[in-house]
Design a protein around this motif. Structure first.
Motif, PDB file in Angstrom:
ATOM      1  N   GLY A  46       0.792  -1.222   0.000  1.00 31.81           N
ATOM      2  CA  GLY A  46       0.000   0.000   0.000  1.00 31.81           C
ATOM      3  C   GLY A  46       0.823   1.269   0.000  1.00 31.81           C
ATOM      4  N   SER A  47       0.140   2.371   0.299  1.00 32.87           N
ATOM      5  CA  SER A  47       0.748   3.692   0.307  1.00 32.87           C
ATOM      6  C   SER A  47       1.620   3.869   1.544  1.00 32.87           C
ATOM      7  CB  SER A  47      -0.342   4.769   0.272  1.00 32.87           C
ATOM      8  OG  SER A  47       0.201   6.042   0.497  1.00 32.87           O
ATOM      9  N   PHE A  48       2.876   4.174   1.296  1.00 36.52           N
ATOM     10  CA  PHE A  48       3.795   4.410   2.408  1.00 36.52           C
ATOM     11  C   PHE A  48       3.403   5.680   3.159  1.00 36.52           C
ATOM     12  CE2 PHE A  48       7.849   5.034   4.507  1.00 36.52           C
ATOM     13  CZ  PHE A  48       8.249   3.738   4.767  1.00 36.52           C
ATOM     14  N   THR A  49       2.953   6.682   2.417  1.00 38.63           N
ATOM     15  CA  THR A  49       2.554   7.947   3.038  1.00 38.63           C
ATOM     16  C   THR A  49       1.355   7.758   3.953  1.00 38.63           C
ATOM     17  OG1 THR A  49       3.347   9.157   1.097  1.00 38.63           O
ATOM     18  CG2 THR A  49       1.831  10.314   2.570  1.00 38.63           C
ATOM     19  N   VAL A  61       1.094   8.550   8.003  1.00 41.09           N
ATOM     20  CA  VAL A  61       0.053   9.375   8.620  1.00 41.09           C
ATOM     21  C   VAL A  61      -0.590   8.626   9.787  1.00 41.09           C
ATOM     22  CG1 VAL A  61      -2.201  10.448   8.258  1.00 41.09           C
ATOM     23  CG2 VAL A  61      -0.403  10.709   6.546  1.00 41.09           C
ATOM     24  N   GLY A  62      -0.912   7.350   9.585  1.00 43.24           N
ATOM     25  CA  GLY A  62      -1.456   6.553  10.674  1.00 43.24           C
ATOM     26  C   GLY A  62      -0.470   6.395  11.815  1.00 43.24           C
ATOM     27  N   THR A  63       0.819   6.258  11.490  1.00 45.60           N
ATOM     28  CA  THR A  63       1.849   6.131  12.526  1.00 45.60           C
ATOM     29  C   THR A  63       1.937   7.400  13.362  1.00 45.60           C
ATOM     30  OG1 THR A  63       3.129   4.626  11.131  1.00 45.60           O
ATOM     31  CG2 THR A  63       4.296   5.693  12.929  1.00 45.60           C
ATOM     32  N   VAL A  64       1.852   8.568  12.707  1.00 42.13           N
ATOM     33  CA  VAL A  64       1.895   9.838  13.442  1.00 42.13           C
ATOM     34  C   VAL A  64       0.738   9.925  14.432  1.00 42.13           C
ATOM     35  CG1 VAL A  64       1.679  12.339  13.190  1.00 42.13           C
ATOM     36  CG2 VAL A  64       3.151  11.063  11.642  1.00 42.13           C
ATOM     37  N   VAL A 105      -3.117  -1.536   5.060  1.00 39.18           N
ATOM     38  CA  VAL A 105      -2.305  -0.757   4.128  1.00 39.18           C
ATOM     39  C   VAL A 105      -1.091  -1.544   3.664  1.00 39.18           C
ATOM     40  CG1 VAL A 105      -0.874   1.310   3.888  1.00 39.18           C
ATOM     41  CG2 VAL A 105      -3.085   1.449   5.054  1.00 39.18           C
ATOM     42  N   LEU A 106      -0.339  -2.114   4.607  1.00 36.65           N
ATOM     43  CA  LEU A 106       0.929  -2.751   4.264  1.00 36.65           C
ATOM     44  C   LEU A 106       0.734  -4.124   3.629  1.00 36.65           C
ATOM     45  CD1 LEU A 106       3.044  -1.815   7.416  1.00 36.65           C
ATOM     46  CD2 LEU A 106       2.916  -0.636   5.226  1.00 36.65           C
TER      47      LEU A 106
END
Length: 370
Positions: free
Chosen positions: A253-256, A260-263, A333-334
């Motif tokens: 998925g999208s790394f960005t 954002v979820g990690t933040v 995502v991943l």
């Protein structure tokens, strides 16, 4: 609130972290060695299981069965006499002990359905749980091929076509590495912010902050952004160089979107770390609180066991934990390449829970400074 004060205080926290070698070692280990070992360990898969075989038949069919066990699922079988089965099992030398009785081949050819005894050391639960089925399948396959006098699959009325999505090779290392990154993000977010606050208290620098023209909100935000920055940077490094580079695990998925979820996850977890640090009076007490918080978060969030397999009351309670939503988001995502249209509920839940945790942490932090 002045952003310049928040920035300068955050830089001070980063310098304090650099001067703490134990925390630096913990960060490096959690996002490198720990992820590599989690990817290559096999806690739920049969791997090089110790097996011994008692061959009382000494026939061609027993020889076929013996040679059917080989790495990586089993070690090369050890041929032992019947008298050594119990002593070796008691000593923990064998996980499986297979006893092929006398006249086994003769009874098979005569259609008498003979019995083979399989002894399993059930204390090795991860191997014993799946190993019995492996052994039964291997023995049945070899016996059927011997009786039919050819090696091949019997025709079945239904043709089952297996389509393994998201992990076509069924590589267990893919799940282990990414799941460990998720766990490390949660663990380090709480530990770093909590340790930073307790370090201020133990070194006596908290009194210096109280006489400076800064507010509790500025002090708290400085610890959140500085320690959160370290965790996000370390997680990005780990995904790029360890997971994708060293372990060759694809990110679908999208790394960005994951960042954002990690933040948001780091924001919620750092607030929890500050709250726990204000409750604890010292680093040992903070460590005990971490055990009470981290273990349920890791085990009940869905990272290890699917949430659908848990009791409904546990699933409902764990919706109040940011880690639950972060695990759902990260795996979607991943692993599955999900986009914003799929994971926006998890992003909204992380933001809402982070705001709630920030409120309670700030309220407790103001009481802590008095």
């Amino acid at each position: 609130m002045r952003l310049a004060s928040v920035f300068r205080l955050g830089v001070k926290e980063l310098f304090g972290l650099v001067r703490d070698p134990m925390l630096l070692v913990l960060i490096i280990y959690a996002f490198t060695v720990s992820i590599y070992t989690a990817s290559n360990s096999t806690p739920e898969t049969l791997n090089r299981a110790a097996i011994a075989i008692v061959d009382e038949d000494q026939s061609p069919i027993s020889s076929r069965i013996i040679t059917a066990f080989y790495p990586p699922y089993f070690v090369i079988p050890r041929i032992i006499p019947l008298s050594e089965v119990d002593p070796r099992m008691d000593a923990g030398l064998d996980t499986f002990a297979l006893d092929i009785p006398p006249n086994f081949q003769r009874d098979v050819l005569a259609g008498r359905s003979p019995t083979i005894q399989l002894n399993i050391d059930a204390t090795r639960i991860s191997q014993a749980f799946t190993g019995g089925g492996y052994v039964q399948s291997i023995v049945s396959g070899e016996v059927n091929e011997f009786v039919n006098r050819y090696r091949g699959n019997e025709p079945v009325p239904v043709d089952l076509v297996l389509r393994a999505r998201f992990n076509p090779q069924l590589d267990k290392g893919w799940f282990g590495s990414i799941n460990n990154v998720i766990s490390s993000i949660t663990m380090l977010s709480i530990i770093l912010t909590g340790a930073a606050l307790i370090r201020e208290r133990e070194h006596g620098t908290i009194e210096h902050l109280l006489v400076m023209p800064v507010t509790p909100v500025e002090i708290m935000l400085s610890k959140i952004w500085s320690m959160g920055f370290v965790v996000v940077l370390a997680s990005v490094f780990s995904l790029v160089f360890i997971v994708q580079g060293l372990l060759d695990v694809p990110i679908e998925g999208s790394f960005t979107l994951f960042v954002v979820g990690t933040v948001l996850q780091v924001f919620a977890m750092t607030c929890m770390g500050i709250f726990l640090a204000t409750v604890a009076g010292s680093m040992p007490q903070f460590g005990l609180l971490l055990m009470l918080v981290l273990i349920p978060l890791q085990l009940l969030s869905g990272g290890t066991t699917p949430r659908e397999s848990m009791p409904q009351i546990i699933q409902t309670i764990m919706l109040a934990a940011p880690n639950t939503h972060f695990v759902i988001l990260s795996q979607a995502v991943l692993f599955r390449g999900a986009g914003l249209s799929v994971v926006w509920p998890q992003l909204a839940a992380l933001f809402a829970l982070g705001a709630i945790f920030f409120y309670f942490a700030l309220k407790r932090f103001r009481q802590f400074l008095r």
